[in-house]
Design an enzyme around this catalytic site. Structure first.
Site, PDB file in Angstrom:
ATOM      1  N   VAL A 125       0.845  -1.207   0.000  1.00 40.54           N
ATOM      2  CA  VAL A 125       0.000   0.000   0.000  1.00 40.54           C
ATOM      3  C   VAL A 125       0.876   1.251   0.000  1.00 40.54           C
ATOM      4  O   VAL A 125       0.694   2.171  -0.807  1.00 40.54           O
ATOM      5  CB  VAL A 125      -0.963  -0.001   1.215  1.00 40.54           C
ATOM      6  CG1 VAL A 125      -1.636   1.352   1.386  1.00 40.54           C
ATOM      7  CG2 VAL A 125      -1.999  -1.110   1.062  1.00 40.54           C
TER       8      VAL A 125
ATOM      9  N   ASP B 126      10.433   2.326   7.513  1.00 38.73           N
ATOM     10  CA  ASP B 126       9.833   1.018   7.749  1.00 38.73           C
ATOM     11  C   ASP B 126      10.638   0.320   8.834  1.00 38.73           C
ATOM     12  O   ASP B 126      11.833   0.589   8.985  1.00 38.73           O
ATOM     13  CB  ASP B 126       9.843   0.177   6.455  1.00 38.73           C
ATOM     14  CG  ASP B 126       8.855  -0.968   6.497  1.00 38.73           C
ATOM     15  OD1 ASP B 126       7.799  -0.879   5.838  1.00 38.73           O
ATOM     16  OD2 ASP B 126       9.126  -1.975   7.201  1.00 38.73           O
TER      17      ASP B 126
ATOM     18  N   GLY C  82       1.632  -1.974   8.988  1.00 35.95           N
ATOM     19  CA  GLY C  82       0.739  -2.885   9.692  1.00 35.95           C
ATOM     20  C   GLY C  82       0.720  -4.228   9.024  1.00 35.95           C
ATOM     21  O   GLY C  82       1.577  -4.564   8.215  1.00 35.95           O
TER      22      GLY C  82
ATOM     23  N   GLN D 295      -4.636  -7.465   5.515  1.00 41.16           N
ATOM     24  CA  GLN D 295      -5.810  -8.310   5.731  1.00 41.16           C
ATOM     25  C   GLN D 295      -5.677  -9.623   4.948  1.00 41.16           C
ATOM     26  O   GLN D 295      -5.294  -9.611   3.775  1.00 41.16           O
ATOM     27  CB  GLN D 295      -7.031  -7.543   5.226  1.00 41.16           C
ATOM     28  CG  GLN D 295      -8.360  -8.151   5.564  1.00 41.16           C
ATOM     29  CD  GLN D 295      -9.496  -7.278   5.032  1.00 41.16           C
ATOM     30  OE1 GLN D 295      -9.280  -6.377   4.233  1.00 41.16           O
ATOM     31  NE2 GLN D 295     -10.685  -7.561   5.471  1.00 41.16           N
TER      32      GLN D 295
ATOM     33  N   HIS E 286     -15.328   1.944   6.971  1.00 36.98           N
ATOM     34  CA  HIS E 286     -14.721   1.323   5.789  1.00 36.98           C
ATOM     35  C   HIS E 286     -14.726  -0.176   6.086  1.00 36.98           C
ATOM     36  O   HIS E 286     -13.808  -0.707   6.702  1.00 36.98           O
ATOM     37  CB  HIS E 286     -13.293   1.844   5.592  1.00 36.98           C
ATOM     38  CG  HIS E 286     -12.536   1.077   4.538  1.00 36.98           C
ATOM     39  ND1 HIS E 286     -12.933   1.017   3.235  1.00 36.98           N
ATOM     40  CD2 HIS E 286     -11.409   0.327   4.621  1.00 36.98           C
ATOM     41  CE1 HIS E 286     -12.090   0.265   2.550  1.00 36.98           C
ATOM     42  NE2 HIS E 286     -11.153  -0.166   3.373  1.00 36.98           N
TER      43      HIS E 286
HETATM   44  P1  NAD Z   1       2.442  -5.023   3.708  1.00 37.44           P
HETATM   45  O1  NAD Z   1       2.632  -6.183   4.611  1.00 37.44           O
HETATM   46  O2  NAD Z   1       2.843  -5.142   2.278  1.00 37.44           O
HETATM   47  O3  NAD Z   1       3.219  -3.753   4.311  1.00 37.44           O
HETATM   48  C1  NAD Z   1       3.187  -3.402   5.643  1.00 37.44           C
HETATM   49  C2  NAD Z   1       4.517  -2.736   5.965  1.00 37.44           C
HETATM   50  O4  NAD Z   1       4.453  -2.256   7.305  1.00 37.44           O
HETATM   51  C3  NAD Z   1       5.710  -3.691   5.875  1.00 37.44           C
HETATM   52  O5  NAD Z   1       6.703  -3.160   5.028  1.00 37.44           O
HETATM   53  C4  NAD Z   1       6.178  -3.807   7.317  1.00 37.44           C
HETATM   54  O6  NAD Z   1       7.578  -4.014   7.440  1.00 37.44           O
HETATM   55  C5  NAD Z   1       5.741  -2.455   7.855  1.00 37.44           C
HETATM   56  N1  NAD Z   1       5.661  -2.439   9.317  1.00 37.44           N
HETATM   57  C6  NAD Z   1       5.149  -3.387  10.146  1.00 37.44           C
HETATM   58  N2  NAD Z   1       5.294  -3.010  11.419  1.00 37.44           N
HETATM   59  C7  NAD Z   1       5.915  -1.799  11.401  1.00 37.44           C
HETATM   60  C8  NAD Z   1       6.345  -0.916  12.415  1.00 37.44           C
HETATM   61  N3  NAD Z   1       6.152  -1.202  13.716  1.00 37.44           N
HETATM   62  N4  NAD Z   1       6.933   0.232  12.045  1.00 37.44           N
HETATM   63  C9  NAD Z   1       7.116   0.535  10.737  1.00 37.44           C
HETATM   64  N5  NAD Z   1       6.732  -0.272   9.730  1.00 37.44           N
HETATM   65  C10 NAD Z   1       6.149  -1.431  10.064  1.00 37.44           C
HETATM   66  O7  NAD Z   1       0.909  -4.629   3.844  1.00 37.44           O
HETATM   67  P2  NAD Z   1       0.071  -3.729   2.810  1.00 37.44           P
HETATM   68  O8  NAD Z   1      -0.590  -4.601   1.825  1.00 37.44           O
HETATM   69  O9  NAD Z   1       0.934  -2.609   2.362  1.00 37.44           O
HETATM   70  O10 NAD Z   1      -1.083  -3.160   3.782  1.00 37.44           O
HETATM   71  C11 NAD Z   1      -0.791  -2.175   4.759  1.00 37.44           C
HETATM   72  C12 NAD Z   1      -2.054  -1.779   5.520  1.00 37.44           C
HETATM   73  O11 NAD Z   1      -2.967  -1.111   4.643  1.00 37.44           O
HETATM   74  C13 NAD Z   1      -2.841  -2.997   6.065  1.00 37.44           C
HETATM   75  O12 NAD Z   1      -3.335  -2.673   7.347  1.00 37.44           O
HETATM   76  C14 NAD Z   1      -3.990  -3.139   5.090  1.00 37.44           C
HETATM   77  O13 NAD Z   1      -5.109  -3.800   5.642  1.00 37.44           O
HETATM   78  C15 NAD Z   1      -4.260  -1.680   4.808  1.00 37.44           C
HETATM   79  N6  NAD Z   1      -5.099  -1.409   3.627  1.00 37.44           N
HETATM   80  C16 NAD Z   1      -5.984  -0.393   3.744  1.00 37.44           C
HETATM   81  C17 NAD Z   1      -6.847  -0.092   2.703  1.00 37.44           C
HETATM   82  C18 NAD Z   1      -7.841   1.029   2.883  1.00 37.44           C
HETATM   83  O14 NAD Z   1      -8.768   1.188   2.078  1.00 37.44           O
HETATM   84  N7  NAD Z   1      -7.690   1.846   3.899  1.00 37.44           N
HETATM   85  C19 NAD Z   1      -6.774  -0.813   1.516  1.00 37.44           C
HETATM   86  C20 NAD Z   1      -5.840  -1.837   1.404  1.00 37.44           C
HETATM   87  C21 NAD Z   1      -5.003  -2.143   2.483  1.00 37.44           C
END
Ligand code: NAD
Length: 317
Positions: free
Chosen positions: A16, A38, A83, A86, A179
């Protein structure tokens, strides 16, 4: 704040976060400094290198580097996409406690840096994570924004545009509420240009049906589950939604976007962070627009707010 430039810090360089960064670079001219943070520093470094190598093909120049929380000091916006993503079959609310722990490790150092800008949150469950950010940062509510139902609203307009064979930009409609599963479309507020869709449907000569519109609402609500089933995660759409919100803030656009923000009596609710149309500009949430909902729509909104309040109350901060 970085008064001369437009500096954005991205925390979480996963799918994301990097879809957002990639879209920011490609759209160009939105900000001139992008810092990547990160917990996986090697990843943030690699992403910064990769993006920098593509800059020569981009529209405008940008300073991009992997940084530290101290770099937030003069940032205009801190975007949080860190984070746990999902998983198939997992609800957004299941992610809550895990992501709250992640946020505790982020918000403290950002605030400690002296950051005085706007928080923009994408991490799910986004309404609650935005409220968590508000509680942990103690920032004013206008400066803590979540992506809310901005992407859902874009999906709705796309599908309605397709059904009515009209440019989605001429469809005025919002998805509001959580959401997630309790989000909904207030149909009394759906317009094709300035014509209420309800009146278009009411005339059988037009050949449109209420059932089809309800199907579209359902498609919007389940879109994320379908994408996750097919490719494990969703990221391009939300990356572009984040870019849109950042552009509205840094460009002081006063654009109406359905973001997650704190209600202070609007829609009869207080304290909850929830997706509603709001005017977004340089200072964050300038104004929350209160739609004229029908009784049935108001009841749906209250139910959605209750889902969010209940989950938040079960949380250990
Ligand atoms: P991802 O696993 O690809 O990326 C998450 C990143 O967060 C990783 O690079 C990880 O190292 C980093 N991270 C974890 N803990 C951390 C910390 N304590 N400090 C700093 N960085 C940290 O996941 P993603 O697919 O990129 O999704 C990220 C978030 O976005 C998820 O919660 C997902 O559900 C959410 N999301 C939201 C929407 C929306 O509409 N709001 C849509 C899609 C995904």
């Amino acid at each position: 704040m970085n008064r001369d430039g437009r500096k954005v810090v991205l925390v979480g360089t996963g799918m994301v976060g990097m879809s957002f960064a990639y879209s920011l670079v490609n759209q160009g001219g939105i900000c001139n400094e992008l810092v990547l943070i990160d917990v996986n520093k090697a990843r943030a470094n690699g992403e910064a290198m990769d993006l920098n190598h593509g800059l020569a093909f981009g529209k405008s120049n940008m300073k991009i580097y992997a940084g530290e929380y101290s770099d937030c000091r003069d940032a205009d916006i801190v975007v949080i996409a860190a984070g746990v993503a999902q998983k198939e079959g997992e609800t957004r609310l299941d992610l809550l406690q895990r992501n709250t722990e992640v946020f505790k490790s982020i918000i403290g150092p950002v605030v400690k840096s002296g950051f005085d800008g706007i928080f923009l949150v994408a991490t799910n469950p986004v309404d609650i994570m935005t409220r968590v950010t508000y509680e942990l940062s103690r920032f004013g509510a206008t400066r803590v924004i979540g992506t809310g139902t901005s992407l859902d609203t874009a999906r709705l307009r796309y599908l309605l545009g397709d059904y009515f064979t009209v440019d989605p930009r001429n469809i005025h409609a919002y998805v509001i509420g959580e959401h997630g599963d309790s989000e909904f479309v207030p149909f009394s507020q759906v317009m094709l240009a300035t014509k209420p869709v309800g009146s278009i449907i009411a005339d059988p000569r037009n050949g449109y049906s209420r059932e089809k519109i309800e199907e579209i609402e359902d498609q919007v609500r389940t879109a994320a589950y379908k994408i996750i089933e097919a490719k494990n995660a969703t990221y391009y759409g939300i990356g572009m939604a984040l870019t849109r919100i950042v552009r509205a803030i840094l460009g002081d656009e006063n654009s109406v976007l359905t973001v997650s923000c704190k209600l202070c009596g609007e829609y009869g609710e207080r304290s909850v962070f929830i997706g509603v149309p709001a005017i977004i500009g340089r200072s964050g949430v300038k104004e929350i627009l209160e739609l004229d909902l029908t009784e049935e729509e108001s009841a749906k909104f209250r139910a959605s707010a209750k889902v969010l309040n209940d989950s938040f109350e079960g949380l250990t901060l």
